[in-house]
Every structure is written in C-alpha cells, then in structure tokens.
Scaffold this motif. Structure first.
Motif, PDB file in Angstrom:
ATOM      1  N   GLU A 104      15.983  -4.366  54.646  1.00 31.31           N
ATOM      2  CA  GLU A 104      15.441  -5.457  55.489  1.00 31.31           C
ATOM      3  C   GLU A 104      14.911  -6.677  54.834  1.00 31.31           C
ATOM      4  N   ALA A 125      17.591  -9.279  54.481  1.00 32.28           N
ATOM      5  CA  ALA A 125      17.885  -9.644  55.556  1.00 32.28           C
ATOM      6  C   ALA A 125      16.788 -10.688  55.695  1.00 32.28           C
ATOM      7  N   ARG A 138      19.443 -12.786  52.830  1.00 35.91           N
ATOM      8  CA  ARG A 138      20.705 -12.353  51.850  1.00 35.91           C
ATOM      9  C   ARG A 138      21.323 -11.377  52.558  1.00 35.91           C
ATOM     10  N   TYR A 139      22.020 -11.993  53.475  1.00 39.08           N
ATOM     11  CA  TYR A 139      22.705 -11.106  54.664  1.00 39.08           C
ATOM     12  C   TYR A 139      23.906 -10.188  54.050  1.00 39.08           C
ATOM     13  N   ALA A 156      22.132  -7.204  52.105  1.00 39.05           N
ATOM     14  CA  ALA A 156      21.315  -6.278  53.181  1.00 39.05           C
ATOM     15  C   ALA A 156      22.475  -5.608  53.919  1.00 39.05           C
ATOM     16  N   GLN A 157      23.489  -5.953  54.310  1.00 31.84           N
ATOM     17  CA  GLN A 157      24.537  -5.409  55.033  1.00 31.84           C
ATOM     18  C   GLN A 157      25.222  -4.315  54.105  1.00 31.84           C
ATOM     19  N   ARG A 189      21.648  -3.267  60.064  1.00 27.23           N
ATOM     20  CA  ARG A 189      22.636  -4.081  60.307  1.00 27.23           C
ATOM     21  C   ARG A 189      22.627  -5.019  61.521  1.00 27.23           C
ATOM     22  N   CYS A 212      20.697  -8.291  60.496  1.00 24.26           N
ATOM     23  CA  CYS A 212      21.645  -9.175  60.043  1.00 24.26           C
ATOM     24  C   CYS A 212      22.600 -10.115  60.743  1.00 24.26           C
ATOM     25  N   TYR A 261      20.239 -12.495  62.416  1.00 24.86           N
ATOM     26  CA  TYR A 261      20.089 -13.747  61.841  1.00 24.86           C
ATOM     27  C   TYR A 261      21.226 -14.590  61.394  1.00 24.86           C
ATOM     28  N   GLU A 262      22.423 -14.132  61.732  1.00 27.00           N
ATOM     29  CA  GLU A 262      23.636 -14.838  61.300  1.00 27.00           C
ATOM     30  C   GLU A 262      24.066 -15.549  62.621  1.00 27.00           C
TER      31      GLU A 262
END
Length: 469
Positions: free
Chosen positions: A159, A162, A166-167, A170-171, A191, A194, A197-198
């Motif tokens: 978390e 994310a 730093r996706y 985190a993913q 998930r 991420c 935020y993307e």
C-alpha cells in the motif's frame, strides 16, 4: 513400531532435504499413532521448511497440546507465530520455553526478534499516520526479515509503495499474495489502488468492488471506490463540455475533479493539462501555463503537458521557455513533428533577439507594401534629427538612433527578398547587408524624392512643417 518406522524414514528424507517425502512419512506416522507429540513436531518442522507456516502452526499447537513440556513444540509454535507476523503470541511461546528451560539460547534470541518486530510495527503505525510512507516501507522490510510469511506486513508495504508511486513493486507484492489467497480483500484493494493511481480507473473500480465483496466493511476500499467513480464521472463530464465548446463549464468540472483526491497524481496531471487546454481556448494563456506547469510537476514524463505549455509560451512570445520545453519533448520522442516544432521555436527565439522592424514601424507582420510606406513616412518625419535640433543632446541622440532604426526597418521590409529572409529568421548580415554602415539620410532623401535641400521649420510654438528645397 510401525509408526516409529515411518518416523525414521521421515527423518531420513528430512536429512536429505526432501521435505515433501518427509512430510508424507510423518503423516503416515501420525495416522498410525495420532497421540504422539514428536510426530506432530517433526511434521511442523517439515512444513516450516516448505514455507507452509499456517499448517505448521496447527501441527506445533497440537504437539504441545499432547505434551505441554515439549520444548521443541513450543519453539516451533513461536517460530510459526513470528513468521506469520503475530509477535505477541510468539513471545508467549518463547517465554513458555524459558519457563521449561531458562538457559535455552534459541528462545532467548527469538524473544528478542519478536520484540524487534513489535517495535517496527509501532513505528510503522505512527509513520503511516504521518504519511511518511518511505519509513513504513523500511520498517516493514525489517519486520519481514523475521516474519516472511506475514501477509499483513506485505500488504502494508505494498500500500505504501503504491502511495509512493512505485506501482510495479506494489503490484508484484499484491499479486504474490493473491496467488496464495485469491480472496484476500487487502491484496485486491492494493491491486485496485495501483490501477487507480495509474489512471486505469475503470479496472480499479472492478478490484475495489471485488474487495468489498470479500470484506463489505473494508473502509479503504469503500473510500477508494467512491473517489474513483466520482473522479471518472467528473473527468468525463468535463471532456464532454469541452467537446461541446462549453469551456467555462469544462473549466469548472475539471477544477471540481482536481479537488476529489490530491493523491491521484497521474489523473490529476491529466486534469491540469485538460484545464490548461481550456484556459488556452479562453485566451487565459498565463493561467494555461500555470496549469501545464502543475501537470509536469506531478508527472515529468507527460509529453502532452509540455507541448501545451510550449505552445502557450510561443503565443506569449516567451521563446526561450518554449525552446526548453520542445527540447525536452524531442529528447523523449524524436519524431519529425517534434523536431519541426523545436526548429520553429528556435527560429522565433533567434528572431526575438534581433530588432523588431515591424514594431519599429508600428505595423502588423502581415502589413501591405502601402502600409509599410505610410508607416515609414510617419515615423521618419517624427524622428528626423532636424526636427529635434533644439532639444537636449540626450534627446537628439535618442531621436537620431530611432531615425536610423526606422530607415533600417523600411530598407528591409520594403524589399520582398530581404523581408522574406528576415521573416524566416535568417541572419541578414550573412546575406551581405551590414546595417552598421547603413545611412538613414540616403533612404530618407530617396523616399521623399529630395535631390535638393529640405528642412524642418517652426511655424509656431511646438508646430513644425517639412519643406522641400
């Protein structure tokens, strides 16, 4: 005797590190004699080596239920609790070992490890509230050295990764957990976070909904889902208003969208850029530049925002800034279009550093030949040195300079070839025209057709008329 035989075979496979076969034989021993604590203890040790700590915990607990004085059983139970992140329960197990064997060095060390994990947990909790996510990641990494199977620590780390942008990391963490437990609501939430935020908002909502299906009271998933839906709706409404040409409404909708979630950096970067486009349409160019600047502060790889800001810089004649942005774009994407945009900006920058002959004559860049002649007539008479013969030396010098510049401007702009070269940004001196040797009086005489004498004479205070000889 049969159970002991199975146990011995299990021990042999364990020694050879063939833990799967060891597990099978310990299971046969337990099935044959289910009330022997050591069989459960051995199978717990095997499961621990296989990384199956939750199953190992069950066997270790069963072993001490059958024999409360079984030191190894208590040690293994504590180790399983610690590996799973339950440091308090682990501490109780290690304390029990020390009650049975106060000199047990392994229990003493593991008790210290459990205390260390508890300390990192406390620090992480405080730092999460402070939004110091890097510190939380550090604490969780240290805690996971002692608790490698703790999903809770991994999820908290994921978390924070994310929230730090730093996706991929985190993913990766969340996906590893979901492979082991596809119903883990926290992992589903991360998930979704991420993706959210993307700027993959639609997919993010699907994960948040799935998380809420597994845990209806999941507060974070509920809030994130609400924000995602609101952000998607506002952005789409803003886009619709923009396409319909309702720029004022589009501006308001994008502004409202920007207030929904300040943590969503990528989406907010796009919203700022969109609002910058609206401002440019409304000819609020400085506001458009500010919006694009905010966009690239949030996402310094956002090419569209650099292009939009560069165009606004061009429109406001801030050519150095425009060149800087186009250089950034061209370094990132070396396309013909971007190369041409950079070249155009460089030409305009070069032109801006020269005298602006259009400005000197007071005409538009699209002025006709007649308009250029009229402008020269007016400016040349206004700044002719004879007209200012009675002024101070300083004023005379300034007016003489302006008179010369007016002549230069007319010389260039009245000649189609020279004008074309000037407009294209070429260096006129390279074309053989040295303006330093330029004589403004010759141009003046030629324009006014005066082979004879000419003079400025006063006809009254402050009034002058021009007389040809």
């Amino acid at each position: 005797r049969e159970a002991e035989s199975f146990k011995e075979q299990g021990n042999a496979y364990y020694a050879k590190k063939d833990y799967n076969e060891a597990y099978n034989y310990y299971t046969k021993a337990i099935d044959t004699c289910p009330n022997n604590a050591s069989y459960y203890g051995n199978r717990a040790a095997t499961l621990m080596m296989l990384g199956r700590f939750r199953e190992a915990l069950g066997d270790a607990q069963q072993s001490v239920r059958l024999d409360d004085s079984f030191v190894r059983g208590h040690l293994r139970e504590g180790k399983c609790h610690l590996s799973l992140g339950n440091a308090m329960a682990a501490s109780r197990c290690f304390q029990r070992v020390l009650e049975l064997d106060h000199k047990n060095s392994q229990a003493q060390q593991e008790l210290k490890n459990a205390s260390t994990v508890l300390e990192y947990e406390k620090i992480a909790e405080v730092d999460f509230e402070k939004r110091d996510f890097r510190k939380v990641v550090f604490c969780m990494d240290r805690a996971l050295e002692f608790a490698p199977a703790c999903h809770r620590f991994k999820i908290l780390k994921a978390e924070c990764l994310a929230l730090l942008g730093r996706y991929p990391e985190a993913q990766s963490v969340a996906s590893d957990i979901l492979r082991m437990d596809s119903t883990n609501a926290d992992a589903l939430y991360v998930r979704g976070l991420c993706l959210y935020y993307e700027d993959c908002i639609e997919k993010a909502v699907q994960f948040f909904v799935q998380a809420l299906r597994m845990a209806p009271d999941h507060e974070k998933a509920c809030l994130a889902c609400r924000n995602a839906k609101a952000l998607k709706a506002k952005k789409e409404d803003g886009n619709k208003a923009f396409k319909e040409g309702n720029y004022k409404l589009a501006y308001e909708l994008y502004t409202e969208a920007l207030g929904i979630d300040p943590n969503n950096i990528k989406t907010n970067a796009k919203l700022y850029c969109n609002r910058g486009t609206v401002n440019s349409k409304l000819r609020k160019l400085e506001e458009a530049i500010d919006d694009c600047t905010n966009a690239v502060k949030l996402d310094d790889t956002y090419i569209k925002a650099y292009l939009r800001r560069a165009q606004c810089y061009m429109d406001t004649e801030q050519y150095e800034d425009a060149v800087r942005d186009y250089e950034k774009v061209y370094q990132t994407e070396k396309t013909k279009e971007h190369k041409q945009l950079l070249k155009n900006a460089q030409v305009e920058l070069k032109k801006s550093k020269r005298k602006d002959y259009y400005k000197i004559l007071g005409v538009d860049k699209n002025a006709s030949e007649d308009e250029i002649k009229k402008a020269y007539r007016k400016r040349a008479l206004m700044h002719h040195p004879d007209r200012h013969s009675g002024a101070s030396a300083e004023v005379q010098k300034e007016e003489e300079k302006k008179f010369k510049e007016v002549g230069e401007a007319f010389t260039i702009l009245s000649d189609p070839k020279k004008k074309a070269r000037y407009d294209s940004g070429q260096d006129l001196e390279e074309d053989g025209l040295n303006m330093g040797d330029f004589d403004a009086n010759n141009i003046f005489k030629a324009f006014f057709g005066g082979p004879g004498n000419f003079s400025f004479e006063a006809s009254g205070p402050g009034n002058f008329f021009f007389q040809f000889g």
